[in-house]
Design an enzyme around this catalytic site. Structure first.
Site, PDB file in Angstrom:
ATOM      1  N   TRP A  23      -0.669  56.381   2.247  1.00 47.31           N
ATOM      2  CA  TRP A  23      -0.520  55.876   3.611  1.00 47.31           C
ATOM      3  C   TRP A  23      -1.360  56.745   4.540  1.00 47.31           C
ATOM      4  O   TRP A  23      -1.331  57.959   4.450  1.00 47.31           O
ATOM      5  CB  TRP A  23       0.943  55.932   4.059  1.00 47.31           C
ATOM      6  N   GLU A  57       7.236  59.536  -2.676  1.00 49.67           N
ATOM      7  CA  GLU A  57       6.937  59.714  -4.095  1.00 49.67           C
ATOM      8  C   GLU A  57       6.430  61.110  -4.434  1.00 49.67           C
ATOM      9  O   GLU A  57       6.320  61.470  -5.605  1.00 49.67           O
ATOM     10  CB  GLU A  57       5.904  58.672  -4.551  1.00 49.67           C
ATOM     11  N   LEU A  79       1.306  62.034   5.869  1.00 46.62           N
ATOM     12  CA  LEU A  79       1.576  61.818   7.283  1.00 46.62           C
ATOM     13  C   LEU A  79       2.682  60.770   7.351  1.00 46.62           C
ATOM     14  O   LEU A  79       2.482  59.621   6.958  1.00 46.62           O
ATOM     15  CB  LEU A  79       0.315  61.333   7.997  1.00 46.62           C
ATOM     16  N   VAL A  80       3.866  61.191   7.785  1.00 47.23           N
ATOM     17  CA  VAL A  80       5.019  60.298   7.875  1.00 47.23           C
ATOM     18  C   VAL A  80       5.199  59.954   9.349  1.00 47.23           C
ATOM     19  O   VAL A  80       5.541  60.821  10.150  1.00 47.23           O
ATOM     20  CB  VAL A  80       6.297  60.971   7.318  1.00 47.23           C
ATOM     21  N   ARG A  87      13.782  55.075   9.690  1.00 47.23           N
ATOM     22  CA  ARG A  87      13.858  56.385  10.328  1.00 47.23           C
ATOM     23  C   ARG A  87      12.941  57.350   9.603  1.00 47.23           C
ATOM     24  O   ARG A  87      13.287  57.919   8.585  1.00 47.23           O
ATOM     25  CB  ARG A  87      15.294  56.888  10.303  1.00 47.23           C
ATOM     26  N   SER A 112       3.615  72.509   1.632  1.00 49.64           N
ATOM     27  CA  SER A 112       3.699  71.214   2.287  1.00 49.64           C
ATOM     28  C   SER A 112       2.815  71.117   3.514  1.00 49.64           C
ATOM     29  O   SER A 112       2.906  71.930   4.429  1.00 49.64           O
ATOM     30  CB  SER A 112       5.140  70.933   2.705  1.00 49.64           C
TER      31      SER A 112
END
Length: 160
Positions: A23, A57, A79-80, A87, A112
Site C-alpha cells: 500500500w 501482514e 504507511l498506515v 481504524r 520499524s
C-alpha cells in the site's frame, strides 16, 4: 522460543531483511531504498527485500524471517493511513505490538518504519511531504539497525 543469536561475526557483513507493505508503494519504496542506502553506507551488508500486501501482514513475515536463522535483523516499512473505512490506529498498534513480540520471542532485532501519520490525504502537499519524510525515516532505520547490531555484538562478546 527460538532465542537466535546473531549469526554474523563482527568481521562478516550483517544479513538484513526488509519487509515492505505494498500500500502506498511509491512512498514506502522510498523508505526501503533509503534504508538500503543507509545500510550500505555503513559498510558491507547483505540485504534481501520482501513485499507484502499491507502493514498487517508484516509481523508474520518478520517472524518467519527472524526464525529462519538467515538474518541478523529485520526491518519493516509501511504507511498506515486513515482511509475512512477502518481504524488505522488499531492496525498500526497491532503491527507494532507484533513486531515487538517477534524480536522478544526470537532474539533477532526488528526495526520499524511503520508510520501512522495524524493526517494523510491524497494531494500534492501531503504526498510531497511524505515523499521526503520517508527517505529520512529510512535513513534513520538503517542507522538504528547498524547501531543495535554493533551493541548486540558487544553484549555477545561479554558473554563469550
Amino acid at each position: 522460543m527460538n532465542q537466535t543469536k546473531l549469526h554474523s561475526p563482527s568481521s562478516a557483513a550483517p544479513r538484513v531483511a526488509i519487509v515492505s507493505a505494498s500500500w502506498h508503494a511509491d512512498l514506502v519504496g522510498r523508505c526501503r531504498e533509503a534504508a538500503i542506502r543507509g545500510l550500505e553506507a555503513g559498510g558491507p551488508v547483505r540485504v534481501e527485500t520482501f513485499d507484502v500486501p499491507g502493514a498487517f501482514e508484516i509481523p508474520l513475515h518478520a517472524m518467519k524471517l527472524a526464525r529462519s536463522g538467515q538474518f541478523d535483523a529485520v526491518l519493516a516499512c509501511a504507511l498506515v493511513v486513515d482511509g475512512g473505512i477502518y481504524r488505522h490506529d488499531f492496525v498500526a498498534q497491532a503491527v507494532i505490538d507484533g513486531l515487538m513480540r517477534v524480536q522478544l520471542d526470537t532474539g533477532v532485532p526488528v526495526f520499524s518504519a511503520v508510520l501512522t501519520p495524524l493526517a494523510f490525504h491524497e494531494h500534492a502537499t501531503h504526498h510531497g511531504f511524505f515523499h521526503e519524510h520517508l527517505v529520512i525515516k529510512g535513513t534513520e532505520l538503517a542507522g538504528a539497525c547498524r547501531a543495535t547490531l554493533e551493541a548486540l555484538r558487544k553484549l555477545d562478546a561479554l558473554s563469550a
